[in-house]
Design a protein around this motif. Sequence first.
Motif, short mmCIF file in Angstrom:
data_model
loop_
_atom_site.label_atom_id
_atom_site.label_comp_id
_atom_site.label_asym_id
_atom_site.label_seq_id
_atom_site.Cartn_x
_atom_site.Cartn_y
_atom_site.Cartn_z
N ILE A 1 -7.05 -5.51 -2.60
CA ILE A 1 -6.76 -4.17 -3.11
C ILE A 1 -5.35 -3.76 -2.69
N TRP B 1 -5.83 -9.61 -7.39
CA TRP B 1 -5.40 -8.32 -6.87
C TRP B 1 -5.79 -7.21 -7.83
N LYS C 1 -3.05 -0.59 -2.63
CA LYS C 1 -3.15 0.85 -2.77
C LYS C 1 -1.80 1.52 -2.63
N ARG C 2 -1.70 2.70 -3.24
CA ARG C 2 -0.57 3.58 -2.97
C ARG C 2 -0.80 4.28 -1.63
N THR C 3 0.25 4.49 -0.87
CA THR C 3 0.13 5.22 0.39
C THR C 3 0.34 6.71 0.15
N ASP C 4 -0.08 7.52 1.10
CA ASP C 4 -0.01 8.97 0.94
C ASP C 4 1.41 9.50 0.84
N ARG D 1 0.72 -5.43 -8.38
CA ARG D 1 0.20 -4.59 -9.46
C ARG D 1 1.22 -4.37 -10.56
N LEU E 1 4.64 -1.21 -7.02
CA LEU E 1 3.68 -1.71 -6.04
C LEU E 1 3.59 -3.23 -6.11
N ASP F 1 -6.25 -4.90 -14.16
CA ASP F 1 -5.88 -3.49 -14.30
C ASP F 1 -6.51 -2.96 -15.58
N THR G 1 -12.23 -0.49 -5.42
CA THR G 1 -12.75 -0.62 -4.06
C THR G 1 -14.27 -0.47 -4.04
N ASP H 1 -6.17 -2.48 -8.15
CA ASP H 1 -5.76 -1.20 -7.59
C ASP H 1 -6.92 -0.54 -6.86
N GLY H 2 -6.67 0.66 -6.33
CA GLY H 2 -7.68 1.35 -5.53
C GLY H 2 -8.93 1.73 -6.28
#
Length: 289
Positions: free
Chosen positions: A238, A215, A240-243, A254, A251, A143, A221, A217-218
């Motif tokens: 990866i 691992w 990711k946070r979802t919408d 992370r 998360l 991170d 990518t 974060d987005g």
Amino acid sequence: MSLLYASEPVRFNSAAPSCDCFAHVYGNAADHPDRVRRYPSDMTDEEWVAIRPLLPVPAWLNGRGGLPEGYCHRQMLDAVRYLVAGGISWRAMPADFPAWGRVYAFFRRWREHGLIAEFHDRLRGKVRELEGREAEPTAGIIDAQSVRDAATVPAASHGYDGGKKVPGRKRHIATDTLGLLLVVCVTAANIGDRDAATGLLTRLRRLHRDITLVWADGGHTGGLIGWCRDTLALTLGIVKRTDNMEGFVVLPRRWVAERTFAWLMNSRRLTRDYETLNRPGFGRDLRLW
């Protein structure tokens, strides 16, 4: 330089020392009185007992030249801990510690010989073993965190993170699954996470050969995933946070690295980057902190 105790080193002081560090037992530290431990950052006796067997053996004690040290190793470590916890400058070292110049010389000598990183790595291994893990990790998390810097930081290593709107530097860390630091690199804040991750992961793979899964974060990518697989034989997962996520959400995986950043920010000297000099190469090694 080995971190193992010398078997039968030459004793320089015949009088019984009040401290069991190398400088008191075998060096010249008996010439200096012990300080009274009074600050929250001072090591307790229990902490000292735990770390003393992991301390590096000085070159002079192994017959490789140099004068016997005249200042207690425990006092020196307490002085560095005080500086980091309190956020002071080297020259503001309290008078009950050894002179700031001697403390800085001690810290610089250990850093330049790789002893700080080796000391930290041995401590991390002990913590992992106490948690029922193997000393060497097999998975990690990476991170980044942008922090403001001081006016003394040169423009060449200063940048602006447009996403976080933070002028300064960026810390890129790799931790194990307990949140213990494995690798740290520092860049200007405008360096992207993917750009910095190539150097960070290369170094991680070199220092910790057992790690095969990391691992991230987005922001990591893209082509970085294939590059890790083909170049480092490393799987980059990866998270990711979802919408539909709103506000603060813990998360998977992370959160461990985020907690590590929180631990670092408990030390006032790390809430802002004051370092003027950078080491050559990719970023600066801050694994002690």
